[in-house]
Design a protein around this motif. Structure first.
Motif, PDB file in Angstrom:
ATOM      1  N   ALA A  77      -6.002  10.846  -4.327  1.00  0.00           N
ATOM      2  CA  ALA A  77      -5.496  10.362  -5.615  1.00  0.00           C
ATOM      3  C   ALA A  77      -4.626   9.128  -5.423  1.00  0.00           C
ATOM      4  N   GLN A  78      -3.814   9.107  -4.392  1.00  0.00           N
ATOM      5  CA  GLN A  78      -2.951   7.950  -4.148  1.00  0.00           C
ATOM      6  C   GLN A  78      -3.781   6.729  -3.777  1.00  0.00           C
ATOM      7  N   GLN A  79      -4.831   6.916  -2.991  1.00  0.00           N
ATOM      8  CA  GLN A  79      -5.707   5.804  -2.635  1.00  0.00           C
ATOM      9  C   GLN A  79      -6.402   5.248  -3.873  1.00  0.00           C
ATOM     10  N   ILE A  80      -6.840   6.125  -4.758  1.00  0.00           N
ATOM     11  CA  ILE A  80      -7.468   5.694  -6.005  1.00  0.00           C
ATOM     12  C   ILE A  80      -6.468   4.890  -6.833  1.00  0.00           C
ATOM     13  N   ALA A  81      -5.229   5.352  -6.909  1.00  0.00           N
ATOM     14  CA  ALA A  81      -4.191   4.640  -7.665  1.00  0.00           C
ATOM     15  C   ALA A  81      -3.931   3.263  -7.055  1.00  0.00           C
ATOM     16  N   ASP A  82      -3.825   3.190  -5.724  1.00  0.00           N
ATOM     17  CA  ASP A  82      -3.620   1.896  -5.059  1.00  0.00           C
ATOM     18  C   ASP A  82      -4.774   0.944  -5.357  1.00  0.00           C
ATOM     19  N   ASP A  83      -5.979   1.438  -5.292  1.00  0.00           N
ATOM     20  CA  ASP A  83      -7.157   0.610  -5.569  1.00  0.00           C
ATOM     21  C   ASP A  83      -7.151   0.118  -7.022  1.00  0.00           C
ATOM     22  N   GLU A  84      -6.751   0.974  -7.935  1.00  0.00           N
ATOM     23  CA  GLU A  84      -6.730   0.589  -9.350  1.00  0.00           C
ATOM     24  C   GLU A  84      -5.649  -0.454  -9.615  1.00  0.00           C
ATOM     25  N   ILE A  85      -4.497  -0.313  -8.979  1.00  0.00           N
ATOM     26  CA  ILE A  85      -3.434  -1.322  -9.125  1.00  0.00           C
ATOM     27  C   ILE A  85      -3.951  -2.676  -8.665  1.00  0.00           C
ATOM     28  N   ARG A  86      -4.590  -2.687  -7.510  1.00  0.00           N
ATOM     29  CA  ARG A  86      -5.129  -3.950  -6.993  1.00  0.00           C
ATOM     30  C   ARG A  86      -6.171  -4.535  -7.948  1.00  0.00           C
ATOM     31  N   ALA A  87      -7.030  -3.710  -8.476  1.00  0.00           N
ATOM     32  CA  ALA A  87      -8.067  -4.189  -9.396  1.00  0.00           C
ATOM     33  C   ALA A  87      -7.462  -4.753 -10.679  1.00  0.00           C
ATOM     34  N   ILE A  88      -6.444  -4.107 -11.205  1.00  0.00           N
ATOM     35  CA  ILE A  88      -5.799  -4.580 -12.430  1.00  0.00           C
ATOM     36  C   ILE A  88      -5.088  -5.903 -12.185  1.00  0.00           C
ATOM     37  N   VAL A  89      -4.339  -5.991 -11.086  1.00  0.00           N
ATOM     38  CA  VAL A  89      -3.641  -7.249 -10.773  1.00  0.00           C
ATOM     39  C   VAL A  89      -4.649  -8.364 -10.533  1.00  0.00           C
ATOM     40  N   LYS A  90      -5.728  -8.073  -9.821  1.00  0.00           N
ATOM     41  CA  LYS A  90      -6.759  -9.082  -9.574  1.00  0.00           C
ATOM     42  C   LYS A  90      -7.366  -9.569 -10.890  1.00  0.00           C
ATOM     43  N   ALA A  91      -7.653  -8.658 -11.797  1.00  0.00           N
ATOM     44  CA  ALA A  91      -8.208  -9.030 -13.098  1.00  0.00           C
ATOM     45  C   ALA A  91      -7.215  -9.869 -13.897  1.00  0.00           C
ATOM     46  N   ASN A 128       0.855  -1.168   0.000  1.00  0.00           N
ATOM     47  CA  ASN A 128       0.000   0.000   0.000  1.00  0.00           C
ATOM     48  C   ASN A 128       0.896   1.224   0.000  1.00  0.00           C
ATOM     49  N   GLU A 129       0.825   2.004  -1.051  1.00  0.00           N
ATOM     50  CA  GLU A 129       1.655   3.201  -1.124  1.00  0.00           C
ATOM     51  C   GLU A 129       1.019   4.386  -0.421  1.00  0.00           C
ATOM     52  N   THR A 130      -0.225   4.238  -0.037  1.00  0.00           N
ATOM     53  CA  THR A 130      -0.900   5.309   0.674  1.00  0.00           C
ATOM     54  C   THR A 130      -0.364   5.370   2.090  1.00  0.00           C
ATOM     55  N   VAL A 131      -0.118   6.545   2.570  1.00  0.00           N
ATOM     56  CA  VAL A 131       0.351   6.733   3.930  1.00  0.00           C
ATOM     57  C   VAL A 131      -0.728   6.250   4.891  1.00  0.00           C
ATOM     58  N   ILE A 132      -0.313   5.439   5.859  1.00  0.00           N
ATOM     59  CA  ILE A 132      -1.277   4.903   6.817  1.00  0.00           C
ATOM     60  C   ILE A 132      -0.850   5.223   8.244  1.00  0.00           C
ATOM     61  N   ASP A 133      -1.774   5.054   9.146  1.00  0.00           N
ATOM     62  CA  ASP A 133      -1.561   5.228  10.576  1.00  0.00           C
ATOM     63  C   ASP A 133      -0.910   6.570  10.886  1.00  0.00           C
ATOM     64  N   HIS A 134       0.183   6.530  11.594  1.00  0.00           N
ATOM     65  CA  HIS A 134       0.817   7.744  12.092  1.00  0.00           C
ATOM     66  C   HIS A 134       1.968   8.216  11.202  1.00  0.00           C
ATOM     67  N   GLU A 135       2.180   7.573  10.033  1.00  0.00           N
ATOM     68  CA  GLU A 135       3.331   7.909   9.209  1.00  0.00           C
ATOM     69  C   GLU A 135       3.337   9.369   8.776  1.00  0.00           C
ATOM     70  N   GLU A 136       2.178   9.867   8.456  1.00  0.00           N
ATOM     71  CA  GLU A 136       2.053  11.271   8.088  1.00  0.00           C
ATOM     72  C   GLU A 136       0.618  11.659   8.374  1.00  0.00           C
ATOM     73  N   ASP A 137       0.438  12.769   9.005  1.00  0.00           N
ATOM     74  CA  ASP A 137      -0.903  13.175   9.397  1.00  0.00           C
ATOM     75  C   ASP A 137      -1.557  13.974   8.287  1.00  0.00           C
ATOM     76  N   PRO A 138      -2.601  13.398   7.653  1.00  0.00           N
ATOM     77  CA  PRO A 138      -3.259  14.131   6.581  1.00  0.00           C
ATOM     78  C   PRO A 138      -4.228  15.189   7.090  1.00  0.00           C
ATOM     79  N   GLY A 139      -4.401  15.264   8.401  1.00  0.00           N
ATOM     80  CA  GLY A 139      -5.351  16.214   8.954  1.00  0.00           C
ATOM     81  C   GLY A 139      -6.731  15.601   9.052  1.00  0.00           C
ATOM     82  N   VAL A 140      -7.690  16.411   9.436  1.00  0.00           N
ATOM     83  CA  VAL A 140      -9.054  15.926   9.603  1.00  0.00           C
ATOM     84  C   VAL A 140      -9.611  15.452   8.269  1.00  0.00           C
TER      85      VAL A 140
END
Length: 87
Positions: A64-78, A44-56
């Motif tokens: 955009a990064q979450q969308i890209a991660d989701d699309e990568i997973r969908a393409i690999v799954k397909a 997962n290339e999206t920052v998670i947990d406490h790595e970087e605070d995206p704010g509220v």
């Protein structure tokens, strides 16, 4: 962007995705490549947990990064599903 331009762009993106899925399914027939693709889908290339605070409210970069991660997973799954149909 006009409706015609949007449809043209969507058609091209869909064609690229279909080609990519097919190519990845062929590459995934190689065991080492399959492991690399599965690892890419797991990572997962999206920052998670406490790595970087995206704010509220996360900004557009996080979305955009979450969308890209989701699309990568969908393409690999397909691609893996297509490979399974060949085996």
């Amino acid at each position: 962007m006009t409706l015609q331009n949007a449809a043209h762009l969507e058609g091209r993106i869909n064609a690229h995705r279909r080609l990519l899925v097919e190519l990845l399914s062929v590459v995934a027939a190689i065991p080492e490549a399959r492991e690399a693709l599965l690892a890419m889908a797991r990572d997962n290339e999206t920052v998670i947990d406490h790595e970087e605070d995206p704010g509220v409210e996360p900004d557009a970069a996080f979305a955009a990064q979450q969308i890209a991660d989701d699309e990568i997973r969908a393409i690999v799954k397909a691609a893996m599903a297509r490979l399974e149909t060949r085996m």
